[in-house]
Design a protein around this motif. Structure first.
Motif, PDB file in Angstrom:
ATOM      1  N   ARG A  60      26.309   6.070  58.353  1.00 12.11           N
ATOM      2  CA  ARG A  60      27.648   5.925  58.926  1.00 12.11           C
ATOM      3  C   ARG A  60      27.972   4.455  59.180  1.00 12.11           C
ATOM      4  O   ARG A  60      29.042   3.974  58.835  1.00 12.11           O
ATOM      5  N   LEU A  98      44.238   0.821  62.800  1.00  6.99           N
ATOM      6  CA  LEU A  98      43.156   1.780  62.608  1.00  6.99           C
ATOM      7  C   LEU A  98      43.374   3.040  63.457  1.00  6.99           C
ATOM      8  O   LEU A  98      43.099   4.150  63.013  1.00  6.99           O
ATOM      9  N   TRP A 129      31.127   2.143  57.278  1.00  3.05           N
ATOM     10  CA  TRP A 129      32.288   1.703  58.053  1.00  3.05           C
ATOM     11  C   TRP A 129      32.965   0.431  57.543  1.00  3.05           C
ATOM     12  O   TRP A 129      34.198   0.408  57.407  1.00  3.05           O
ATOM     13  N   LEU A 154      30.537  10.521  62.074  1.00  2.00           N
ATOM     14  CA  LEU A 154      31.189   9.888  63.215  1.00  2.00           C
ATOM     15  C   LEU A 154      31.374  10.882  64.358  1.00  2.00           C
ATOM     16  O   LEU A 154      31.086  10.573  65.521  1.00  2.00           O
ATOM     17  N   MET A 181      32.873   2.239  70.175  1.00  2.00           N
ATOM     18  CA  MET A 181      33.025   3.261  69.111  1.00  2.00           C
ATOM     19  C   MET A 181      34.504   3.609  68.877  1.00  2.00           C
ATOM     20  O   MET A 181      34.994   3.619  67.778  1.00  2.00           O
ATOM     21  N   ARG A 238      36.789   0.579  56.699  1.00  2.00           N
ATOM     22  CA  ARG A 238      37.742  -0.226  57.466  1.00  2.00           C
ATOM     23  C   ARG A 238      38.556  -1.124  56.541  1.00  2.00           C
ATOM     24  O   ARG A 238      39.788  -1.214  56.665  1.00  2.00           O
ATOM     25  N   TRP A 268      45.866   5.148  61.707  1.00  2.63           N
ATOM     26  CA  TRP A 268      45.271   5.842  60.569  1.00  2.63           C
ATOM     27  C   TRP A 268      44.573   7.118  61.018  1.00  2.63           C
ATOM     28  O   TRP A 268      44.758   8.190  60.433  1.00  2.63           O
ATOM     29  N   ILE A 315      41.140   1.009  54.753  1.00  2.00           N
ATOM     30  CA  ILE A 315      42.268   1.399  55.617  1.00  2.00           C
ATOM     31  C   ILE A 315      43.231   0.230  55.767  1.00  2.00           C
ATOM     32  O   ILE A 315      44.447   0.378  55.677  1.00  2.00           O
TER      33      ILE A 315
END
Lengths: 152, 152
Positions: B106, A8, B110, B44, A1, B114, A11, B117
């Motif tokens: 969630r 990342l 992602w 999250l 997780m 991701r 971020w 980002i």
DNA sequence: GGCATATAATTGCATTTGCAAATAACTGAC
DNA sequence: GTCAGTTATTTGCAAATGCAATTATATGCC
């Protein structure tokens, strides 16, 4: 997780630090009876541009959507911190001019803002950290500013 | 007018990069038909806490004011992404529990997040930049988190 | 010149946020 | 046990933001 990719991870810390720091700075400005940061940003950007800027250009520089820029200008104009004027060459365009009152307000906010930045942010890091951040942030900004320009 | 103190320079680049990057990430999420970032953050944080967390604790972790946390929970609850339950030991407290639907949402967000980002932020910097940022951001976060605790 | 298309700024309406107050329940001192 | 003071959450209302038009003007192509 938990994320181990450096980008990342950066971020998520970036967002977390920003949320905490901005909240703390705004709270200090308010406690000192100062207007919101957005007002300072507008006034500073205008002074940097020798006092005159189109509304759209202001929005680009401050990363504010055009419809929000219109309304931010409305609020500052109501306080006589700036004036709207029609552009000579293009009748669609509104040029914004900072007033003396606007310049004075910006100057009077700055000491409060500077102290808040120091207390909240700058005092927590070393100059080397700050320089490293500037380098990284500049890359991100350049990356996103140029992406905006390329029409492809 | 331009600032030469490293801490103040870092602050202004920090704000600029954040505004540009966040706008770009949110735009990508929306373009991909995904919900706003705030929803992802809530889900999250709940999963990280094994699915259950008080509303206030959630707000602290996400840097969201209590009244906004209440309403953010309202919205997610209406979508059945989480449930409110009264705490056993303290009747003032509402505990929030993530649902299977919430977990699934969630997970499905992602990959989009991701990618955003990476495109917007991570691809613009080196791993060394990212590590330096993490170090600096952690200092800022620690500075502000501990200030919040000391009651003096 | 005349029309299709693009651009700058604005506006109406819905959503979200901020602030101050309200509600409800806990805690500690007596 | 009762009351003053604190804490967790919620709510009403005002302000700010996001989105989808709308208005007004400019530009390029025929």
């Amino acid at each position: 997780m938990r994320e181990d990719d450096p980008g990342l991870r950066a971020w998520s810390h970036f967002l977390g630090a920003h949320a905490l720091a901005l909240r703390a700075v705004e709270a200090r400005l308010k406690a000192a009876g100062q207007p919101p940061l957005a007002w300072y940003d507008v006034l500073l950007e205008l002074e940097r541009a020798d006092g005159r800027l189109r509304i759209g250009e202001l929005g680009d520089r401050l990363v504010v959507e055009p419809y929000n820029m219109t309304r931010l200008v409305d609020r500052l104009e109501k306080e006589k911190l700036l004036r709207r004027e029609p552009a000579e060459d293009d009748a669609r365009v509104a040029v914004v001019t900072i007033t003396d009152k606007g310049k004075e307000l910006r100057r009077s906010i700055w000491p409060h803002y500077r102290r808040a930045i120091r207390e909240v942010f700058a005092d927590a890091i070393t100059d080397a950290d700050a320089d490293a951040m500037v380098r990284a942030m500049k890359k991100v900004i350049a990356h996103l500013r140029e992406a905006r320009t390329d029409a492809s």
